[in-house]
Design an enzyme around this catalytic site. Structure first.
Site, PDB file in Angstrom:
ATOM      1  N   GLU A  67       0.752  -1.097  -0.040  1.00  0.00           N
ATOM      2  CA  GLU A  67      -0.121  -0.017   0.062  1.00  0.00           C
ATOM      3  C   GLU A  67       0.857   1.210   0.073  1.00  0.00           C
ATOM      4  O   GLU A  67       1.917   1.335  -0.638  1.00  0.00           O
ATOM      5  CB  GLU A  67      -1.137  -0.175   1.186  1.00  0.00           C
ATOM      6  CG  GLU A  67      -1.972  -1.157   0.914  1.00  0.00           C
ATOM      7  CD  GLU A  67      -2.696  -1.550   1.899  1.00  0.00           C
ATOM      8  OE1 GLU A  67      -3.715  -0.492   2.155  1.00  0.00           O
ATOM      9  OE2 GLU A  67      -3.126  -2.374   2.623  1.00  0.00           O
ATOM     10  N   TYR A  70       6.197   5.752   2.742  1.00  0.00           N
ATOM     11  CA  TYR A  70       7.121   6.996   2.533  1.00  0.00           C
ATOM     12  C   TYR A  70       8.700   6.573   2.348  1.00  0.00           C
ATOM     13  O   TYR A  70       9.202   5.524   3.079  1.00  0.00           O
ATOM     14  CB  TYR A  70       7.067   7.690   4.027  1.00  0.00           C
ATOM     15  CG  TYR A  70       8.032   9.057   4.048  1.00  0.00           C
ATOM     16  CD1 TYR A  70       7.984   9.916   3.360  1.00  0.00           C
ATOM     17  CD2 TYR A  70       9.183   8.461   5.110  1.00  0.00           C
ATOM     18  CE1 TYR A  70       8.987  10.786   3.442  1.00  0.00           C
ATOM     19  CE2 TYR A  70      10.256   9.617   5.056  1.00  0.00           C
ATOM     20  CZ  TYR A  70      10.222  10.779   4.319  1.00  0.00           C
ATOM     21  OH  TYR A  70      11.067  11.796   4.479  1.00  0.00           O
ATOM     22  N   ALA A 144       9.675  -1.455   6.144  1.00  0.00           N
ATOM     23  CA  ALA A 144       8.750  -1.962   5.363  1.00  0.00           C
ATOM     24  C   ALA A 144       9.311  -2.819   4.245  1.00  0.00           C
ATOM     25  O   ALA A 144      10.554  -2.763   3.636  1.00  0.00           O
ATOM     26  CB  ALA A 144       8.043  -0.525   4.654  1.00  0.00           C
ATOM     27  N   GLY A 146       8.092  -4.327   0.124  1.00  0.00           N
ATOM     28  CA  GLY A 146       7.192  -4.431  -0.789  1.00  0.00           C
ATOM     29  C   GLY A 146       8.074  -4.795  -2.190  1.00  0.00           C
ATOM     30  O   GLY A 146       9.090  -4.243  -2.571  1.00  0.00           O
ATOM     31  N   GLY A 157      12.151  -3.823  -2.852  1.00  0.00           N
ATOM     32  CA  GLY A 157      12.640  -4.480  -1.836  1.00  0.00           C
ATOM     33  C   GLY A 157      12.343  -4.003  -0.342  1.00  0.00           C
ATOM     34  O   GLY A 157      10.979  -4.164   0.020  1.00  0.00           O
ATOM     35  N   CYS A 175       1.441   1.743   4.941  1.00  0.00           N
ATOM     36  CA  CYS A 175       1.186   0.376   4.700  1.00  0.00           C
ATOM     37  C   CYS A 175      -0.302  -0.063   4.773  1.00  0.00           C
ATOM     38  O   CYS A 175      -0.479  -1.413   5.013  1.00  0.00           O
ATOM     39  CB  CYS A 175       2.152  -0.633   5.268  1.00  0.00           C
ATOM     40  SG  CYS A 175       3.782  -0.386   4.951  1.00  0.00           S
TER      41      CYS A 175
END
Length: 222
Positions: A67, A70, A144, A146, A157, A175
């Site tokens: 999602e 930043y 995070a 992704g 990554g 997220c």
């Protein structure tokens, strides 16, 4: 790249070019360590309602999973371009390996990172804070994850918060997860330089993913 930073569109182009070459067998795998100027990105599952302040920073639509997140100064972003055909064709296992990479690196700084079955990323418990409604212990996200996979080659990554301005996360629901905060090594009381983090990331990467050739962590733009 100027001052170790690269614009997001340039980073995406760099990743996609390398991923295509890796898929064709004409270039080796790579991990690119970068910093970005302040920006938000949205993944394929992003909800527009989670973008709380669209005017604050540039917003880029991303092909990665996940999602809104930043990126900005003080955050180490690692773009991981690996060929899963030569490793293990299991995306869940790859995501778990990325989480373990971060958890292992944090352990070198005496920080206990943890994974959650219902929340991708790496989390840190905050026992010094009041528990969440319902009695659940307070915890913050420190990293995070992704990714995107094309022809079994990975790109995008992880992002690890070293010492970013945490107020910059206020423009999104990070997220898509409400009720939790974000933290960084500095927020946890650790003054750590980005080169120190890079050394640890390289060492722990080889432990998780296997031996590499130099330079494994490429901070140069083409």
């Amino acid at each position: 790249m100027v001052d170790g930073r690269i614009d997001y569109p340039a980073a995406v182009a760099l990743m996609e070019d390398r991923a295509a070459l890796v898929a064709d067998g004409t270039a080796p795998e790579a991990v690119f360590l970068v910093e970005h100027p302040p920006l938000y990105t949205s993944g394929t599952s992003a909800q527009e309602s989670d973008l709380l302040d669209a005017a604050r920073f540039p917003v880029f639509r991303s092909g990665r999973g996940g999602e809104f997140t930043y990126h900005g100064p003080g955050q180490r972003v690692a773009y991981v371009v690996l060929d899963l055909k030569r490793r293990r064709q299991d995306i869940r296992a790859f995501v778990a390996a990325l989480e373990e990479w971060v958890i292992s690196a944090l352990g070198e700084f005496q920080v206990r990172g943890e994974r959650r079955e219902d929340r991708v990323g790496v989390w840190v418990r905050r026992p010094e804070r009041p528990p969440l409604p319902g009695g659940e212990p307070a915890e913050d996200k420190i990293a995070a994850i992704g990714i995107r996979v094309r022809k079994w080659v990975t790109f995008h990554g992880i992002s690890l918060n070293v010492d970013p301005d945490l107020s910059h996360f206020d423009g999104i629901v990070p997220c898509g997860i409400r009720g939790y905060g974000v933290t960084s090594l500095l927020d946890l009381g650790l003054v750590v330089s980005m080169p120190e983090v890079d050394v640890i990331l390289r060492g722990r990467f080889e432990t998780i993913f296997g031996a590499t050739v130099t330079p494994v962590l490429d901070r140069s733009a083409p």
